[in-house]
Design a protein around this motif. Structure first.
Motif, PDB file in Angstrom:
ATOM      1  N   LEU A 103     -18.680  94.385 -14.546  1.00 21.10           N
ATOM      2  CA  LEU A 103     -18.468  93.696 -15.828  1.00 21.10           C
ATOM      3  C   LEU A 103     -16.992  93.600 -16.223  1.00 21.10           C
ATOM      4  O   LEU A 103     -16.636  92.759 -17.052  1.00 21.10           O
ATOM      5  N   LEU A 104     -16.148  94.428 -15.653  1.00 21.13           N
ATOM      6  CA  LEU A 104     -14.739  94.440 -16.068  1.00 21.13           C
ATOM      7  C   LEU A 104     -14.054  93.076 -15.923  1.00 21.13           C
ATOM      8  O   LEU A 104     -13.350  92.652 -16.849  1.00 21.13           O
ATOM      9  N   PRO A 105     -14.240  92.346 -14.830  1.00 26.12           N
ATOM     10  CA  PRO A 105     -13.615  91.012 -14.758  1.00 26.12           C
ATOM     11  C   PRO A 105     -14.147  90.041 -15.829  1.00 26.12           C
ATOM     12  O   PRO A 105     -13.400  89.202 -16.339  1.00 26.12           O
ATOM     13  N   VAL A 106     -15.416  90.183 -16.187  1.00 23.72           N
ATOM     14  CA  VAL A 106     -15.995  89.334 -17.236  1.00 23.72           C
ATOM     15  C   VAL A 106     -15.343  89.663 -18.578  1.00 23.72           C
ATOM     16  O   VAL A 106     -14.982  88.761 -19.353  1.00 23.72           O
ATOM     17  N   ILE A 107     -15.172  90.945 -18.841  1.00 23.80           N
ATOM     18  CA  ILE A 107     -14.519  91.374 -20.084  1.00 23.80           C
ATOM     19  C   ILE A 107     -13.082  90.860 -20.117  1.00 23.80           C
ATOM     20  O   ILE A 107     -12.612  90.356 -21.149  1.00 23.80           O
ATOM     21  N   ASP A 108     -12.388  90.969 -18.972  1.00 24.21           N
ATOM     22  CA  ASP A 108     -11.010  90.466 -18.894  1.00 24.21           C
ATOM     23  C   ASP A 108     -10.965  88.963 -19.179  1.00 24.21           C
ATOM     24  O   ASP A 108     -10.066  88.478 -19.880  1.00 24.21           O
ATOM     25  N   ALA A 109     -11.925  88.224 -18.641  1.00 21.95           N
ATOM     26  CA  ALA A 109     -11.962  86.771 -18.860  1.00 21.95           C
ATOM     27  C   ALA A 109     -12.189  86.458 -20.339  1.00 21.95           C
ATOM     28  O   ALA A 109     -11.544  85.554 -20.902  1.00 21.95           O
ATOM     29  N   LEU A 110     -13.094  87.210 -20.979  1.00 23.19           N
ATOM     30  CA  LEU A 110     -13.334  86.992 -22.412  1.00 23.19           C
ATOM     31  C   LEU A 110     -12.091  87.325 -23.237  1.00 23.19           C
ATOM     32  O   LEU A 110     -11.755  86.609 -24.190  1.00 23.19           O
ATOM     33  N   LEU A 111     -11.410  88.399 -22.882  1.00 24.54           N
ATOM     34  CA  LEU A 111     -10.169  88.752 -23.592  1.00 24.54           C
ATOM     35  C   LEU A 111      -9.115  87.667 -23.415  1.00 24.54           C
ATOM     36  O   LEU A 111      -8.412  87.293 -24.370  1.00 24.54           O
ATOM     37  N   GLY A 112      -9.002  87.159 -22.193  1.00 27.44           N
ATOM     38  CA  GLY A 112      -8.038  86.077 -21.935  1.00 27.44           C
ATOM     39  C   GLY A 112      -8.384  84.821 -22.719  1.00 27.44           C
ATOM     40  O   GLY A 112      -7.496  84.163 -23.289  1.00 27.44           O
ATOM     41  N   ALA A 113      -9.669  84.493 -22.767  1.00 29.08           N
ATOM     42  CA  ALA A 113     -10.106  83.316 -23.529  1.00 29.08           C
ATOM     43  C   ALA A 113      -9.813  83.507 -25.014  1.00 29.08           C
ATOM     44  O   ALA A 113      -9.367  82.575 -25.701  1.00 29.08           O
ATOM     45  N   HIS A 114     -10.045  84.716 -25.512  1.00 24.63           N
ATOM     46  CA  HIS A 114      -9.775  84.998 -26.930  1.00 24.63           C
ATOM     47  C   HIS A 114      -8.287  84.859 -27.233  1.00 24.63           C
ATOM     48  O   HIS A 114      -7.898  84.267 -28.247  1.00 24.63           O
ATOM     49  N   ARG A 115      -7.441  85.399 -26.370  1.00 27.84           N
ATOM     50  CA  ARG A 115      -5.987  85.286 -26.571  1.00 27.84           C
ATOM     51  C   ARG A 115      -5.544  83.816 -26.571  1.00 27.84           C
ATOM     52  O   ARG A 115      -4.748  83.397 -27.411  1.00 27.84           O
ATOM     53  N   SER A 116      -6.062  83.070 -25.601  1.00 34.18           N
ATOM     54  CA  SER A 116      -5.689  81.645 -25.513  1.00 34.18           C
ATOM     55  C   SER A 116      -6.147  80.880 -26.747  1.00 34.18           C
ATOM     56  O   SER A 116      -5.402  80.055 -27.299  1.00 34.18           O
ATOM     57  N   ALA A 117      -7.371  81.141 -27.179  1.00 36.04           N
ATOM     58  CA  ALA A 117      -7.896  80.451 -28.363  1.00 36.04           C
ATOM     59  C   ALA A 117      -7.110  80.852 -29.606  1.00 36.04           C
ATOM     60  O   ALA A 117      -6.845  80.014 -30.484  1.00 36.04           O
ATOM     61  N   ALA A 118      -6.715  82.117 -29.697  1.00 31.31           N
ATOM     62  CA  ALA A 118      -5.962  82.596 -30.858  1.00 31.31           C
ATOM     63  C   ALA A 118      -4.566  81.989 -30.894  1.00 31.31           C
ATOM     64  O   ALA A 118      -4.015  81.757 -31.979  1.00 31.31           O
TER      65      ALA A 118
ATOM     66  N   GLU B  14      -7.855  80.690 -36.675  1.00 37.33           N
ATOM     67  CA  GLU B  14      -8.972  80.546 -37.605  1.00 37.33           C
ATOM     68  C   GLU B  14     -10.081  79.637 -37.079  1.00 37.33           C
ATOM     69  O   GLU B  14     -11.049  79.382 -37.787  1.00 37.33           O
ATOM     70  N   SER B  15      -9.991  79.192 -35.851  1.00 37.73           N
ATOM     71  CA  SER B  15     -11.014  78.273 -35.331  1.00 37.73           C
ATOM     72  C   SER B  15     -12.327  79.015 -35.092  1.00 37.73           C
ATOM     73  O   SER B  15     -12.374  80.239 -34.943  1.00 37.73           O
ATOM     74  N   ALA B  16     -13.390  78.236 -35.049  1.00 37.77           N
ATOM     75  CA  ALA B  16     -14.722  78.799 -34.808  1.00 37.77           C
ATOM     76  C   ALA B  16     -14.791  79.428 -33.420  1.00 37.77           C
ATOM     77  O   ALA B  16     -15.439  80.466 -33.226  1.00 37.77           O
ATOM     78  N   LEU B  17     -14.111  78.823 -32.465  1.00 37.64           N
ATOM     79  CA  LEU B  17     -14.096  79.361 -31.100  1.00 37.64           C
ATOM     80  C   LEU B  17     -13.443  80.741 -31.076  1.00 37.64           C
ATOM     81  O   LEU B  17     -13.974  81.682 -30.476  1.00 37.64           O
ATOM     82  N   THR B  18     -12.331  80.877 -31.738  1.00 42.81           N
ATOM     83  CA  THR B  18     -11.623  82.159 -31.782  1.00 42.81           C
ATOM     84  C   THR B  18     -12.485  83.218 -32.458  1.00 42.81           C
ATOM     85  O   THR B  18     -12.609  84.343 -31.958  1.00 42.81           O
ATOM     86  N   LYS B  19     -13.094  82.846 -33.580  1.00 39.82           N
ATOM     87  CA  LYS B  19     -13.961  83.791 -34.307  1.00 39.82           C
ATOM     88  C   LYS B  19     -15.184  84.157 -33.454  1.00 39.82           C
ATOM     89  O   LYS B  19     -15.590  85.319 -33.418  1.00 39.82           O
ATOM     90  N   GLY B  20     -15.755  83.178 -32.777  1.00 37.47           N
ATOM     91  CA  GLY B  20     -16.924  83.432 -31.924  1.00 37.47           C
ATOM     92  C   GLY B  20     -16.586  84.369 -30.767  1.00 37.47           C
ATOM     93  O   GLY B  20     -17.350  85.289 -30.452  1.00 37.47           O
ATOM     94  N   LEU B  21     -15.445  84.145 -30.136  1.00 39.19           N
ATOM     95  CA  LEU B  21     -15.012  85.027 -29.044  1.00 39.19           C
ATOM     96  C   LEU B  21     -14.729  86.438 -29.560  1.00 39.19           C
ATOM     97  O   LEU B  21     -15.039  87.429 -28.895  1.00 39.19           O
ATOM     98  N   GLU B  22     -14.169  86.512 -30.749  1.00 31.56           N
ATOM     99  CA  GLU B  22     -13.878  87.811 -31.354  1.00 31.56           C
ATOM    100  C   GLU B  22     -15.169  88.584 -31.625  1.00 31.56           C
ATOM    101  O   GLU B  22     -15.274  89.778 -31.309  1.00 31.56           O
ATOM    102  N   LEU B  23     -16.171  87.911 -32.186  1.00 28.98           N
ATOM    103  CA  LEU B  23     -17.466  88.551 -32.446  1.00 28.98           C
ATOM    104  C   LEU B  23     -18.156  88.955 -31.141  1.00 28.98           C
ATOM    105  O   LEU B  23     -18.763  90.029 -31.050  1.00 28.98           O
ATOM    106  N   THR B  24     -18.059  88.088 -30.146  1.00 29.60           N
ATOM    107  CA  THR B  24     -18.660  88.396 -28.840  1.00 29.60           C
ATOM    108  C   THR B  24     -18.020  89.647 -28.241  1.00 29.60           C
ATOM    109  O   THR B  24     -18.721  90.526 -27.720  1.00 29.60           O
TER     110      THR B  24
END
Length: 191
Positions: free
Chosen positions: A92-107, A112-122
């Motif tokens: 799962l670690l690479p999946v977590i890394d990918a989600l963190l990277g997606a969150h950083r990019s979206a931020a 304040e976008s819905a995508l950023t908030k959704g990734l943060e909640l996930t």
């Protein structure tokens, strides 16, 4: 007639010592045979006791070996159950890394976008689930700890002292206190 009777008596008298000697010899022979039989019985008994002792010792060794194997199997089983999630966590670690990277990019684009908030909640939910199963992130405070951190580069920093963590490049994780992956960090070098 008396002579005849005396002769027979004399004849019997002469036979008595011989028969007495024979009887004594017979008794001695029987005594020797009894001693031999008794000696054989003692030998058989001693042999039996030795074999019994050997078998008893062998039984004790086999029983001890069995108990050791049983304990080792129980320990291995409990370790396998205790660390059953470790392989899944590593996967799962690479999946977590990918989600963190997606969150950083979206931020970076819009905090304040819905995508950023959704990734943060996930990410929050994922970390809650991981924590319930003993998987947690390694804290990367200022102090560098080679047991939990992997320094992949040194950078100049006026704000940090030598050897202090400047930046976390990849989050590290541990499972039930055991390091799954050390945190990749950069540390200060001000020489």
């Amino acid at each position: 007639m008396k002579d005849k009777h005396n002769q027979e008596h004399d004849h019997l008298s002469q036979e008595e010592p011989e028969s007495c000697e024979k009887a004594c010899a017979c008794k001695e022979q029987q005594g020797e045979e009894m001693q031999e039989a008794s000696g054989k019985e003692c030998e058989i008994k001693e042999d039996f006791e030795l074999k019994y002792q050997e078998m008893h010792e062998k039984y004790l060794r086999v029983h001890a070996d069995f108990e050791n194997v049983k304990k080792r199997l129980e320990r291995d089983k409990s370790m396998a159950l205790e660390y059953a999630y470790e392989k899944i966590a590593l996967d799962l670690l690479p999946v977590i890394d990918a989600l963190l990277g997606a969150h950083r990019s979206a931020a970076e684009v819009d905090k304040e976008s819905a995508l950023t908030k959704g990734l943060e909640l996930t990410m929050e939910k994922l970390h809650e689930v991981l924590a319930r199963h003993g998987i947690e992130g390694i804290e990367c405070l200022e102090e560098f700890d080679p047991n939990f951190h992997n320094a992949i580069m040194q950078v100049k920093s006026e704000e940090k002292e030598n050897g202090k963590i400047v930046q976390v490049l990849q989050q590290g994780y541990k499972y039930k206190g055991r390091v799954l992956r050390p945190a990749m960090v950069s540390i200060a070098k001000n020489d």
